[in-house]
Structures are given as structure tokens and as C-alpha cells.
Scaffold this motif. Structure first.
Motif, PDB file in Angstrom:
ATOM      1  N   ALA A  31     -20.422   7.371 -29.358  1.00  0.00           N
ATOM      2  CA  ALA A  31     -21.845   7.605 -29.113  1.00  0.00           C
ATOM      3  C   ALA A  31     -22.637   6.300 -29.221  1.00  0.00           C
ATOM      4  O   ALA A  31     -23.464   5.987 -28.348  1.00  0.00           O
ATOM      5  N   GLY A  34     -21.327   3.751 -26.478  1.00  0.00           N
ATOM      6  CA  GLY A  34     -21.731   4.287 -25.177  1.00  0.00           C
ATOM      7  C   GLY A  34     -23.242   4.224 -24.979  1.00  0.00           C
ATOM      8  O   GLY A  34     -23.709   3.908 -23.884  1.00  0.00           O
ATOM      9  N   GLY A  35     -24.009   4.513 -26.034  1.00  0.00           N
ATOM     10  CA  GLY A  35     -25.466   4.443 -25.932  1.00  0.00           C
ATOM     11  C   GLY A  35     -25.965   3.026 -25.697  1.00  0.00           C
ATOM     12  O   GLY A  35     -26.853   2.790 -24.871  1.00  0.00           O
ATOM     13  N   ALA A  38     -25.129   2.067 -22.202  1.00  0.00           N
ATOM     14  CA  ALA A  38     -26.015   2.756 -21.257  1.00  0.00           C
ATOM     15  C   ALA A  38     -27.338   2.010 -21.109  1.00  0.00           C
ATOM     16  O   ALA A  38     -27.870   1.873 -20.000  1.00  0.00           O
ATOM     17  N   ASP A  72     -19.993  14.545 -14.948  1.00  0.00           N
ATOM     18  CA  ASP A  72     -19.584  13.698 -16.076  1.00  0.00           C
ATOM     19  C   ASP A  72     -18.082  13.755 -16.320  1.00  0.00           C
ATOM     20  O   ASP A  72     -17.433  12.740 -16.538  1.00  0.00           O
ATOM     21  N   SER A 128     -15.940   4.862 -24.122  1.00  0.00           N
ATOM     22  CA  SER A 128     -17.283   4.343 -24.398  1.00  0.00           C
ATOM     23  C   SER A 128     -17.875   3.668 -23.169  1.00  0.00           C
ATOM     24  O   SER A 128     -19.063   3.833 -22.862  1.00  0.00           O
ATOM     25  N   LEU A 131     -18.958   6.350 -20.759  1.00  0.00           N
ATOM     26  CA  LEU A 131     -20.254   6.917 -21.156  1.00  0.00           C
ATOM     27  C   LEU A 131     -21.388   5.968 -20.787  1.00  0.00           C
ATOM     28  O   LEU A 131     -22.444   6.393 -20.303  1.00  0.00           O
ATOM     29  N   GLY A 132     -21.168   4.664 -21.034  1.00  0.00           N
ATOM     30  CA  GLY A 132     -22.202   3.687 -20.700  1.00  0.00           C
ATOM     31  C   GLY A 132     -22.501   3.652 -19.215  1.00  0.00           C
ATOM     32  O   GLY A 132     -23.666   3.583 -18.802  1.00  0.00           O
ATOM     33  N   TYR A 135     -24.251   7.237 -18.128  1.00  0.00           N
ATOM     34  CA  TYR A 135     -25.618   7.431 -18.610  1.00  0.00           C
ATOM     35  C   TYR A 135     -26.478   6.191 -18.428  1.00  0.00           C
ATOM     36  O   TYR A 135     -27.697   6.242 -18.571  1.00  0.00           O
ATOM     37  N   TRP A 189     -30.000   9.265 -24.825  1.00  0.00           N
ATOM     38  CA  TRP A 189     -29.166   9.175 -26.032  1.00  0.00           C
ATOM     39  C   TRP A 189     -28.603  10.536 -26.414  1.00  0.00           C
ATOM     40  O   TRP A 189     -27.424  10.662 -26.763  1.00  0.00           O
ATOM     41  N   VAL A 192     -25.766  11.356 -24.238  1.00  0.00           N
ATOM     42  CA  VAL A 192     -24.567  10.608 -24.626  1.00  0.00           C
ATOM     43  C   VAL A 192     -23.887  11.288 -25.818  1.00  0.00           C
ATOM     44  O   VAL A 192     -22.656  11.453 -25.841  1.00  0.00           O
ATOM     45  N   THR A 196     -19.916  13.200 -26.038  1.00  0.00           N
ATOM     46  CA  THR A 196     -18.794  12.774 -26.882  1.00  0.00           C
ATOM     47  C   THR A 196     -17.815  13.913 -27.146  1.00  0.00           C
ATOM     48  O   THR A 196     -16.688  13.674 -27.573  1.00  0.00           O
TER      49      THR A 196
END
Length: 269
Positions: A31, A34-35, A38, A72, A128, A131-132, A135, A189, A192, A196
Motif C-alpha cells: 500500500a 504503491g501509493g 501512484a 485492475d 507495488s 499498483l503504482g 492508480y 490512496w 490502493v 492490496t
């Protein structure tokens, strides 16, 4: 009563449960990283969309439009596999001898020496980045809109004071756009954090996978406590965990928004 308490304390602190508790670190790591990625990809995408050059604007627009439209789960499965096979192909061009290529019977990898065996750490990093990337496309739209909301007169004033284009971008434009972007980024956020729960798709023994394993019916005393379907109890723990993360995130973002809005653009608050 004391015997029951001792039994349950022993049950929730056995080796499998300790491994489950430790797996929370995977969710938190994915998280946070990845956040952060992002936001980085969002800044890059928004900068490209604001570029004066048409090819760069098209790249930024393509990224934010196409990636947001891909489910996703599909992107989460596609990117790590594509990256893994790209690395193996590049490695094969350097280390695979003609004899090794000829002896290879399987379709992939090109030769045994080029096979990249991924562990939890590698899968976690790829997850990760996925995710980045996904998002970051949402963050691109949020940041792009926030950059357009910054009063144009302030940018003109910065240029009139002799600032270069890079100084205007980083010291004025991006500095002030946070006031407008942070509410939208708080939503990104939370997306994201929710995503997870997909980590188990990449063979990562995360909190969801362990909850499913521990709560599944068990009728063999040799492998642990005999019980029926207890998955709802373990899923309830995950519900509580994600609700706590949501509450803490809201408090953190409210504090950051108040901090970012100090002294600038009162109409944006």
C-alpha cells in the motif's frame, strides 16, 4: 474459564497465526510503496498532459485514459508476467548458448540458465509497481485537474519575477496544486489500500490468503484445531483492519490538507 482462555491464547499465538500476523507487513508495504509510486506516476502523467508539445500530451493522455479502463485484476496479472518474461528474454540473449537453446524443449524460458525464479520479495515489488502504474493513471487525472485549478495569474506573476519554466513548475505550480489535489488523492490512496487484497494473485501469502486458509473447515486433529467453516471470523478481522486503516488515513489526509493550505489560496479550502 481459565482453561478456555489459556487454550484460545495458545491457539491465536500458534505458528500459523504468527505467520498470518507477520503477513500484514506485505499489505502495508504494498500500500505504501504503491501509493508513493501512484503519486510519482501521477505527477509525471499530469506534467506530460500539460506539456506544450503534442507528442508528450498524447503520451500523458494515452496513459491516463487507457490504464484507467483496464480492469485492475487484469493489469495486476499482466504486468508482473510481462516484466518477468522480458527480463528472461533479455537474459537469454546474453547467457544462452546455441547448444542450450537447441536443447530447450519447453516453450519458455529460452534456456534453463535464463529462468528467473521469483520469490515473495520480487513479487511484492512487482505488485507495488503494478499498483503504482494503475492508480497513477487515476492520480494523473486528479493532479492534472488540480494543476489547471491554480490561478493563471500567479504563474504569470512568477514568470514576471524572472523564474525559469522549471522554477515556475516546481516552486509555484506544483506547490499550489497540492491544495486542490489532496482530496482527490485521498480517494486514490483508499483505492490502493483496497487493491492490496489482490496480492494473493501473485503467490504472495498475504492476509487474505492466510485468513482463507486458517478459517477453512478442518477435520484433522493432526494439523490443528478441529472446527467447521470459520472463514467469516477471519474475514471479520480483515474488515476491522481495513476500517482502521480507512479511519487513520482520513485523519492523516485531513491533517495534511490543513497543513498544505496554510497561507495560500484560501478560496481553495
Amino acid at each position: 474459564m481459565i482453561e478456555d482462555l489459556t487454550f484460545w491464547l495458545g491457539y491465536i499465538t500458534n505458528g500459523k497465526h504468527l505467520t498470518w500476523y507477520a503477513s500484514f507487513q506485505f499489505t502495508i508495504f504494498a500500500a505504501v510503496v504503491g501509493g508513493v509510486l501512484a503519486v510519482v506516476f501521477g505527477l509525471l502523467g499530469a506534467t506530460l498532459k500539460n506539456s506544450r508539445f503534442l507528442p508528450l500530451r498524447l503520451v500523458g493522455t494515452f496513459y491516463s485514459s487507457i490504464v484507467r479502463g483496464v480492469p485492475d485484476v487484469l493489469f495486476f496479472l499482466f504486468f508482473p508476467l510481462a516484466f518477468e518474461q522480458a527480463v528472461e528474454w533479455l537474459a537469454a540473449t546474453q547467457i544462452c548458448s546455441p547448444e542450450a537453446l537447441a536443447a530447450q524443449t519447453a516453450n519458455w524460458p529460452p534456456c534453463r540458465e535464463a529462468n528467473w525464479l521469483l520469490g515473495t520479495t520480487e513479487y511484492l515489488m512487482l505488485a507495488s509497481v503494478s499498483l503504482g502504474l494503475v492508480y497513477g493513471a487515476f492520480a494523473t487525472n486528479v493532479i492534472h485537474g488540480a494543476m489547471r485549478a491554480v490561478p493563471h495569474g500567479q504563474l504569470e506573476a512568477a514568470r514576471a519575477y524572472g523564474m525559469s519554466a522549471a522554477q515556475v513548475l516546481w516552486r509555484v505550480h506544483i506547490r499550489q496544486m497540492w491544495v486542490y489535489a489532496l482530496p482527490g488523492l485521498s480517494n486514490v490512496w483508499m483505492l490502493v489500500v483496497k487493491a492490496t487484497s489482490l496480492l494473493s494473485l501473485l503467490q504472495i501469502a498475504d492476509i487474505v490468503l492466510w485468513a482463507d486458509r486458517l478459517g477453512a473447515p478442518n477435520f484433522l486433529p493432526t494439523v490443528g484445531l478441529v472446527h467447521g467453516d470459520w472463514r467469516w471470523r477471519y474475514y471479520l478481522v480483515l474488515f476491522v483492519f481495513y476500517i482502521l486503516v480507512t479511519l487513520l488515513s482520513e485523519k492523516a489526509f485531513n491533517a495534511i490538507i490543513r497543513r498544505a493550505g496554510r497561507g495560500i489560496l484560501s478560496e481553495a479550502q
